[in-house]
Design an enzyme around this catalytic site. Structure first.
Site, PDB file in Angstrom:
ATOM      1  N   HIS A 106      45.139  18.423  -7.280  1.00  0.00           N
ATOM      2  CA  HIS A 106      45.454  17.924  -8.622  1.00  0.00           C
ATOM      3  C   HIS A 106      45.346  19.043  -9.660  1.00  0.00           C
ATOM      4  O   HIS A 106      46.267  19.246 -10.466  1.00  0.00           O
ATOM      5  CB  HIS A 106      44.482  16.788  -8.959  1.00  0.00           C
ATOM      6  CG  HIS A 106      44.619  16.226 -10.339  1.00  0.00           C
ATOM      7  ND1 HIS A 106      45.312  15.057 -10.594  1.00  0.00           N
ATOM      8  CD2 HIS A 106      44.143  16.645 -11.539  1.00  0.00           C
ATOM      9  CE1 HIS A 106      45.256  14.793 -11.893  1.00  0.00           C
ATOM     10  NE2 HIS A 106      44.552  15.740 -12.490  1.00  0.00           N
ATOM     11  N   GLU A 107      44.239  19.782  -9.636  1.00  0.00           N
ATOM     12  CA  GLU A 107      44.041  20.837 -10.635  1.00  0.00           C
ATOM     13  C   GLU A 107      45.004  21.997 -10.426  1.00  0.00           C
ATOM     14  O   GLU A 107      45.446  22.635 -11.394  1.00  0.00           O
ATOM     15  CB  GLU A 107      42.592  21.335 -10.606  1.00  0.00           C
ATOM     16  CG  GLU A 107      41.553  20.290 -10.984  1.00  0.00           C
ATOM     17  CD  GLU A 107      41.742  19.721 -12.383  1.00  0.00           C
ATOM     18  OE1 GLU A 107      42.392  20.382 -13.223  1.00  0.00           O
ATOM     19  OE2 GLU A 107      41.246  18.607 -12.637  1.00  0.00           O
ATOM     20  N   HIS A 114      48.069  21.225 -12.261  1.00  0.00           N
ATOM     21  CA  HIS A 114      47.970  21.610 -13.675  1.00  0.00           C
ATOM     22  C   HIS A 114      48.145  23.117 -13.846  1.00  0.00           C
ATOM     23  O   HIS A 114      48.834  23.580 -14.761  1.00  0.00           O
ATOM     24  CB  HIS A 114      46.611  21.203 -14.243  1.00  0.00           C
ATOM     25  CG  HIS A 114      46.446  19.742 -14.480  1.00  0.00           C
ATOM     26  ND1 HIS A 114      47.407  18.970 -15.104  1.00  0.00           N
ATOM     27  CD2 HIS A 114      45.412  18.899 -14.204  1.00  0.00           C
ATOM     28  CE1 HIS A 114      46.973  17.721 -15.196  1.00  0.00           C
ATOM     29  NE2 HIS A 114      45.773  17.647 -14.654  1.00  0.00           N
TER      30      HIS A 114
END
Length: 236
Positions: free
Chosen positions: A137-138, A141
């Site tokens: 997920h990160e 980003h």
């Protein structure tokens, strides 16, 4: 993380969803450190040996380089920090590039990714974030992806977006493993997408537009494109 980005069959990163795709992005631990020595890319630091003063203006993320900070043009710095579980999972810096939502990004402070220790990799931690999807997920980003609802929750459905046309517009996060909530336009929300907040056991897909956005960032961003040709790995 490579299983997730490559949609590898036989792993928890595989899916049969018609929108799911292989992002064709892979990661590798550094093999050469900044001084030219062989390395496994891992540095272990005793936290109490690092002396700094935290204040309201500078949150811990901007102090992480005190623990170790390699050239951001050659390495992706990932700090695994011992916060308490389920309070904070992770955080990432974002790139600046000529894409909607990123063209006005302010690039100051730390470049990298922080993951809370209990949520790094797989564990028997109680809760839904114990299969290592926090880093996936990160990293999304870090490579320019927004949450599915954009940057502000519970707003008007048409006011905020993730700038990916193949992800149905939603106005809020999904928790747990929700039973197919509907999006703003009545489509089934992509609760299995890595950029939602569902449990790790539910997450297994990036869409084609998300993959294209990340690849564009890798090709065009001044703080990301050199990673493709980094000298930190042996290319023999």
């Amino acid at each position: 993380m490579n299983n997730d980005f490559r949609k590898k069959e036989g792993t928890s990163g595989y899916n049969t969803h018609p929108l799911g795709t292989d992002a064709r992005i892979e990661f590798k631990l550094a093999e050469i450190d900044p001084d030219g020595n062989s390395t496994d890319g891992i540095i272990r630091v005793y936290a109490n040996d690092i002396d700094f003063e935290e204040n309201e203006e500078n949150w811990l993320f901007d102090y992480l380089p005190h623990y170790g900070y390699w050239n951001i043009q050659e390495y992706i710095n990932i700090w695994v920090f011992p916060f308490e579980p389920n309070l904070l999972l992770g955080q990432s810096s974002v790139p600046k590039v000529d894409l909607p939502g990123l063209e006005n990004s302010v690039i100051t402070g730390t470049t990298g990714i922080m993951i809370t220790t209990p949520h790094f990799g797989t564990s028997d931690l109680v809760g839904g974030s114990n299969l290592g999807k926090t880093l996936t997920h990160e990293m999304g980003h870090f490579l320019g992806l927004e949450h599915l609802w954009g940057r502000e929750e519970n707003a008007d459905c048409m006011a905020f977006d993730d700038y990916c046309e193949d992800t149905p517009i939603v106005s809020r996060r999904t928790g747990g493993c929700s039973n197919a909530p509907t999006s703003c336009n009545g489509e089934i929300a992509l609760t299995q997408n890595y950029m939602d907040y569902t449990d790790d056991a539910c997450m297994n897909m990036f869409t084609k537009d998300q993959a294209e956005r990340m690849r564009y960032v890798l090709e065009k961003s001044n703080t990301r494109k050199s990673l493709i040709t980094s000298s930190s790995i042996n290319r023999n």
